[in-house]
Design an enzyme around this catalytic site. Sequence first.
Site, PDB file in Angstrom:
ATOM      1  N   GLY A  11     -52.105   0.117  98.190  1.00 33.83           N
ATOM      2  CA  GLY A  11     -52.220   0.530  99.587  1.00 33.83           C
ATOM      3  C   GLY A  11     -51.222  -0.139 100.510  1.00 33.83           C
ATOM      4  CE  LYS A  65     -57.803  19.536  85.605  1.00 33.85           C
ATOM      5  NZ  LYS A  65     -57.533  20.801  84.926  1.00 33.85           N
ATOM      6  CG  ASN A 109     -46.865  12.940  97.694  1.00 38.39           C
ATOM      7  OD1 ASN A 109     -47.660  11.998  97.602  1.00 38.39           O
ATOM      8  ND2 ASN A 109     -45.968  13.197  96.759  1.00 38.39           N
ATOM      9  CG  HIS A 111     -41.941  11.221  94.577  1.00 39.42           C
ATOM     10  ND1 HIS A 111     -42.907  11.183  93.589  1.00 39.42           N
ATOM     11  CD2 HIS A 111     -40.752  11.156  93.932  1.00 39.42           C
ATOM     12  CE1 HIS A 111     -42.320  11.109  92.413  1.00 39.42           C
ATOM     13  NE2 HIS A 111     -41.009  11.100  92.587  1.00 39.42           N
TER      14      HIS A 111
HETATM   15  C1  GAR Z   1     -45.637   4.310  96.370  1.00 46.77           C
HETATM   16  O1  GAR Z   1     -44.453   3.762  95.836  1.00 46.77           O
HETATM   17  C2  GAR Z   1     -45.572   5.822  96.366  1.00 46.77           C
HETATM   18  O2  GAR Z   1     -44.274   6.323  96.582  1.00 46.77           O
HETATM   19  C3  GAR Z   1     -46.036   6.133  94.967  1.00 46.77           C
HETATM   20  O3  GAR Z   1     -47.079   5.240  94.741  1.00 46.77           O
HETATM   21  C4  GAR Z   1     -46.814   4.024  95.438  1.00 46.77           C
HETATM   22  C5  GAR Z   1     -48.064   3.621  96.191  1.00 46.77           C
HETATM   23  O4  GAR Z   1     -47.943   2.303  96.641  1.00 46.77           O
HETATM   24  N1  GAR Z   1     -46.461   7.501  94.858  1.00 46.77           N
HETATM   25  C6  GAR Z   1     -46.192   8.272  93.809  1.00 46.77           C
HETATM   26  O5  GAR Z   1     -45.588   7.882  92.830  1.00 46.77           O
HETATM   27  C7  GAR Z   1     -46.691   9.693  93.921  1.00 46.77           C
HETATM   28  N2  GAR Z   1     -46.110  10.526  92.925  1.00 46.77           N
HETATM   29  P1  GAR Z   1     -49.029   1.682  97.626  1.00 46.77           P
HETATM   30  O6  GAR Z   1     -50.405   1.904  97.001  1.00 46.77           O
HETATM   31  O7  GAR Z   1     -48.687   0.223  97.678  1.00 46.77           O
HETATM   32  O8  GAR Z   1     -48.897   2.366  98.960  1.00 46.77           O
END
Ligand code: GAR
Length: 193
Positions: A11, A65, A109, A111
């Site tokens: 998070g 999913k 989203n 990414h």
């Molecule tokens: C982030 O790096 C985000 O880009 C990635 O998960 C991480 C969450 O970090 N999302 C994906 O890979 C989606 N395909 P966080 O929990 O520290 O915010």
Amino acid sequence: MRVVILGSGTGSNAKAILQAQGDGALGNAEVVQIIADQPAAGILRHGKTFNVPARYLDPAPFKTKLEGAGEDLYIETVSELKPDLIVLAGFMRVIKPRFINAFAGKIINLHPSLLPSFPGLDGIGQAWRRGVKVGGCTVHYVTAEVDAGPIIDQASVRIEPEDTLETYAAKVHAAEHRLLPLVIARLSQQRQA
Ligand code: GAR
């Protein structure tokens, strides 16, 4: 603009959004709820710190999913929050058309790659192993095709000779923490205009 954040992990991006909100840097956006699909997700702690309601919501029966009973529960719960924007901040689960259509045009989203390069899992590792010299992160609208919706904004990160996978990952995360709150602030201003 009412914002609901969905996440699965640490998070750190939710934290960056809440920090921006505390600093008055989130435009007209207000985070009204954080929802995690993992009961022990670190993202839930940030809600407490920043005084924003945070809860675990059972996504069963599927692991990767959101479909079936879990999808119904998410649609019902999120609908009650009357969100103007749903932010997927590390929500590691494929969202299906029923959820997407229930909140058409309102789901974004984050990414960790410069899409359309390196969609799917481990965007940072994929870019690193491919040997790119410029990587980064993307915020895009969510459509039924995974990581393929219209791009809203991106931030690039250079990979220098002295970088390791760890230092590259740290640079991408720092870029994400700047980009995502900025995008939310901008969207909130456009939508109120
Ligand atoms: C982030 O790096 C985000 O880009 C990635 O998960 C991480 C969450 O970090 N999302 C994906 O890979 C989606 N395909 P966080 O929990 O520290 O915010």
